[in-house]
Motif scaffolding. Structure first.
Motif, PDB file in Angstrom:
ATOM      1  N   ALA A  96       0.829  -1.208   0.000  1.00  0.00           N
ATOM      2  CA  ALA A  96       0.000   0.000   0.000  1.00  0.00           C
ATOM      3  C   ALA A  96       0.859   1.252   0.000  1.00  0.00           C
ATOM      4  CB  ALA A  96      -0.929  -0.010   1.215  1.00  0.00           C
ATOM      5  N   LEU A  97       1.924   1.249   0.790  1.00  0.00           N
ATOM      6  CA  LEU A  97       2.806   2.410   0.836  1.00  0.00           C
ATOM      7  C   LEU A  97       3.504   2.621  -0.504  1.00  0.00           C
ATOM      8  CD1 LEU A  97       4.004   4.692   2.484  1.00  0.00           C
ATOM      9  CD2 LEU A  97       5.742   3.116   3.345  1.00  0.00           C
ATOM     10  N   VAL A  98       3.957   1.534  -1.126  1.00  0.00           N
ATOM     11  CA  VAL A  98       4.617   1.639  -2.428  1.00  0.00           C
ATOM     12  C   VAL A  98       3.644   2.183  -3.470  1.00  0.00           C
ATOM     13  CG1 VAL A  98       5.632   0.306  -4.315  1.00  0.00           C
ATOM     14  CG2 VAL A  98       6.339  -0.131  -1.958  1.00  0.00           C
ATOM     15  N   VAL A  99       2.398   1.716  -3.461  1.00  0.00           N
ATOM     16  CA  VAL A  99       1.402   2.192  -4.427  1.00  0.00           C
ATOM     17  C   VAL A  99       1.141   3.683  -4.245  1.00  0.00           C
ATOM     18  CG1 VAL A  99      -1.040   2.031  -5.069  1.00  0.00           C
ATOM     19  CG2 VAL A  99       0.300  -0.046  -4.762  1.00  0.00           C
ATOM     20  N   VAL A 100       1.043   4.141  -2.995  1.00  0.00           N
ATOM     21  CA  VAL A 100       0.786   5.566  -2.740  1.00  0.00           C
ATOM     22  C   VAL A 100       1.957   6.416  -3.228  1.00  0.00           C
ATOM     23  CG1 VAL A 100       0.486   7.284  -0.924  1.00  0.00           C
ATOM     24  CG2 VAL A 100      -0.778   5.143  -0.819  1.00  0.00           C
ATOM     25  N   LEU A 101       3.172   5.984  -2.954  1.00  0.00           N
ATOM     26  CA  LEU A 101       4.342   6.752  -3.389  1.00  0.00           C
ATOM     27  C   LEU A 101       4.442   6.789  -4.917  1.00  0.00           C
ATOM     28  CD1 LEU A 101       6.996   5.528  -0.784  1.00  0.00           C
ATOM     29  CD2 LEU A 101       5.799   7.712  -0.829  1.00  0.00           C
ATOM     30  N   LEU A 102       4.176   5.653  -5.556  1.00  0.00           N
ATOM     31  CA  LEU A 102       4.204   5.634  -7.020  1.00  0.00           C
ATOM     32  C   LEU A 102       3.078   6.487  -7.603  1.00  0.00           C
ATOM     33  CD1 LEU A 102       5.011   1.877  -7.788  1.00  0.00           C
ATOM     34  CD2 LEU A 102       6.534   3.844  -7.986  1.00  0.00           C
ATOM     35  N   ALA A 103       1.935   6.559  -6.911  1.00  0.00           N
ATOM     36  CA  ALA A 103       0.832   7.403  -7.381  1.00  0.00           C
ATOM     37  C   ALA A 103       1.225   8.874  -7.348  1.00  0.00           C
ATOM     38  CB  ALA A 103      -0.407   7.161  -6.520  1.00  0.00           C
TER      39      ALA A 103
END
Length: 715
Positions: free
Chosen positions: A292-299
């Motif tokens: 979830a953290l990786v997805v938010v940062l990539l977003a």
């Protein structure tokens, strides 16, 4: 003659000599003991190094498709049966060697076939081109084979005033001088200077060539296109720009092949996961948080890339003064020399190919209708048509310092506010495709609010603001965002919002727009000069915009200009994006290490509690590789469940707004308000990330289960 009797040696002398001999012997033994300890220490050290290297190789191989590794398994264990229930033992060394070589070749063929199949499938999918994952791949694979060839050593002594250049730097200098010497808009003196420097540099190149293997490779017409280009240029496009999808297809196809190759006790594994559902859920939660953290940062980074893509209008040409890398540092004097640029009609592009169907393409023209909208005119409309104007925009980009109203007990702070002043704000909106929200109007005249001073005694200056600026300035007034009629203070003057611009998805959302004759703008010194001229090509095509940019850079001789097609200019402002992406990758790797050890610990505990069950599975006829696949799939199931939930949580970040800065890495830049975007490539990357963690975390425990002997596991 009789020998005289020997004189007895004194007792003390004998004792001393014996003591000395004993000390020498102990020294010799001590020396031998130290040497043995040193040899053992070195042996342990090198054994540890080799073990570490072997572990890294095993971890690296775990990322390969398991079906390819199983086909190649006889390369390690020539007598291990994979596709059949039994295999005749290879008793001779020649037979074992042949079986090993055949297994390696077969495994390599399976790997190539899986990759080719995945590339073909992904190539046919309607996926967006480029993106941050493609940028990351190009960054990682940005090296060439010639980068590993030793460069020429710098001479011990250099002539005074001469700088030693590496081979790539020398070749880049030659190319830039060739381009400068071929420019048509250079005056004779500058052209001669460029030609002289080119001849000097080419002479140095010829002098170094016979002694430089690297230079010979880079100048070889057959080898340079292969060995001298970045590695990513030699790979299929889908494997570079859509590599997360390619790997997911490879892993999905690999799983299907594994289930087809032989029987794997999947029911046993999933039943055990349910029995230990508490431990399974806790391990999956770790994957959920990380993904979830990786997805938010990539977003966040994806929002910056989308902002760049949507800001640049394909048919626009952005013109600055020569040598400028950012609008902030550009200065264009007012005058006819610049005005003549927009009257150009191009008949060919930068490569001499005809454009516009042979009739050429120029800057679009039009008139403002009664509603205030800009109505485009056809290309063959009369030049002297009353009210007609070129679709262009003279602008001055300014960054101003604004005091933030302090809250009680807080230290006063200041912020930077971006302002864009126009010769005609209406034309600026038409060129940049920016409209006003209902109830607003564009800045008129000098930008001073008409009529007498307001009841509070203040004289207000007119402005239009973007959505991001409206939200930022609204916080000072205790509102969600400013509306038409609201006021704020900037540059020691009070301003009134006369229009709210629809700027979502562009860099103009954080800007305040005003007229060039505005008193505050005049006070900054930008009132007599412009920083930017933006032209809209008549056919609205990116090809025509690039052709016009080339013409203004290389051919136009009435003024020295630096022109870009607008999308190319904003593409240059991605250095910050790459820095964010690099930081995110490093953070993801650090978090992945924790996730890998977590799942590894869980799987070790799970296998330790099932040692006897592993022996029973072996007695029932399951082979070692089936045990390996069984526990690997168990690990991947935990990772998949946690990663899927993490991607679903990351979806909630879609649409959030955040502040950032765009910069080309050479100073300047733009503060922007962006919208975080979670798209399909980001979700694919998140799922790939969790599956890689599951494979790495489950490999070592699965290997330990595979190596167990039947009798040892049943004790």
């Amino acid at each position: 003659m009789t020998d005289a009797p020997a004189t007895p040696e004194p007792t003390e002398a004998r004792k001393g000599r014996a003591r000395l001999a004993g000390e020498n012997l102990s020294l010799d033994r001590g020396g031998d003991g130290f040497g043995r300890r040193l040899v053992k220490t070195l042996a342990r050290f090198f054994r540890t190094i080799f073990s570490l290297v072997g572990t890294l190789f095993v971890i690296g191989f775990s990322l390969l498709p398991l079906s390819a590794l199983l086909i190649a398994l006889p390369a390690v264990a020539p007598n291990e049966a994979v596709l059949t229930d039994s295999i005749r033992p290879a008793r001779s060394r020649l037979a074992r060697t042949f079986r090993r070589a055949f297994a390696l070749g077969a495994g390599f063929v399976v790997l190539i076939a899986l990759t080719a199949f995945a590339i073909e499938v992904v190539s046919r999918l309607p996926l967006p081109a480029g993106g941050q994952m493609g940028t990351l791949a190009k960054k990682v694979l940005g090296f060439a084979v010639t980068d590993f060839v030793p460069d020429d050593p710098q001479p011990a002594e250099l002539p005074e005033g001469k700088t030693w250049l590496t081979t790539p730097e020398l070749l880049d200098k030659v190319r830039s001088l060739q381009q400068a010497a071929n420019r048509q808009n250079l005056n004779p003196r500058d052209k001669k200077d460029a030609s002289d420097k080119l001849a000097e540099t080419e002479a140095e190149l010829e002098e170094r060539a016979p002694k430089s293997p690297k230079l010979q490779l880079l100048r070889n017409p057959r080898l340079a296109p292969v060995l001298g280009v970045p590695l990513w240029k030699l790979l299929p496009l889908a494997l570079v720009e859509q590599w997360p999808f390619v790997l997911l297809v490879v892993y999905g196809t690999d799983l299907l092949l594994l289930l087809l190759i032989g029987k794997v006790p999947l029911a046993y594994n999933f039943r055990y996961l349910w029995v230990r559902r508490r431990d399974t859920a806790l391990t999956a939660v770790a994957f959920t948080v990380v993904v979830a953290l990786v997805v938010v940062l990539l977003a966040f980074v994806n929002g910056m890339y989308k902002l760049n893509e949507t800001t640049g209008v394909p048919g626009n040409v952005l013109v600055m003064s020569e040598g400028s890398t950012d609008e902030l540092f550009s200065n264009l004097a007012r005058g006819g020399e610049i005005d003549n640029a927009m009257r150009t009609n191009l008949t060919a592009d930068e490569k001499g190919r005809p454009i516009g169907g042979g009739k050429g393409v120029g800057v679009a023209r039009g008139t403002f209708g009664p509603s205030g909208a800009f109505d485009r005119l056809p290309a063959d409309a009369p030049r002297d048509l009353p009210g007609a104007t070129y679709l262009h925009s003279y602008e001055s980009y300014i960054v101003m310092n604004q005091a933030i109203p302090p809250k009680p007990g807080e230290t006063p702070k200041r912020r930077f506010v971006q302002m864009r002043a126009f010769q005609d704000v209406r034309l600026g909106g038409a060129v940049h495709n920016i409209d006003l929200e209902p109830g607003g109007q564009w800045v008129s005249g000098t930008g001073v609010e008409p009529g007498s001073k307001a009841p509070d005694g203040r004289e207000y200056l007119q402005c239009c603001i973007g959505e991001g600026a409206a939200a930022t300035l609204g916080e000072d007034a205790g509102k969600a965002r400013l509306a038409v009629g609201d006021t704020f203070e900037l540059g020691d003057r009070w301003w009134k919002v006369v229009g709210l611009m629809r700027t979502r998805g562009t860099t103009y959302g954080s800007e305040v727009w005003a007229g060039i004759e505005n008193p505050v703008v005049r006070a900054t010194g930008k009132g007599d000069k412009y920083t930017t001229l933006v032209l809209r090509m008549a056919d609205d095509s990116a090809a025509s915009a690039r052709a016009m940019a080339y013409f203004l850079n290389e051919v136009y001789d009435q003024a020295k200009l630096k022109a870009f097609s607008e999308p190319d200019y904003y593409k240059e402002l991605t250095k910050t994006n790459e820095q964010f992406l690099t930081a995110i990758v490093m953070m993801a790797v650090i978090m992945a290490v924790g996730g890998i050890f977590g799942v590894m610990n869980t799987m070790f505990a799970s296998i330790a509690a099932r040692i006897k069950e592993v022996g029973v599975l072996r007695i029932l006829g399951f082979k070692r590789w089936q045990i390996l696949i069984s526990f690997m799939i168990e690990s991947l199931a935990i990772a998949f469940a946690g990663g899927l939930l993490g991607c679903l949580l990351g979806l909630f970040a879609n649409g959030f707004e955040a502040a950032s800065t765009l910069s080309g890495g050479q100073g300047g830049g733009k503060s922007v308000t962006l919208t975080m975007q979670v798209d399909v490539p980001i979700l694919a990357t998140g799922m790939l990330f969790t599956l890689v963690m599951g494979r790495l975390g489950g490999l070592v425990p699965a290997l330990s289960a595979m190596r167990m002997e039947i009798l040892d596991s049943l004790r």
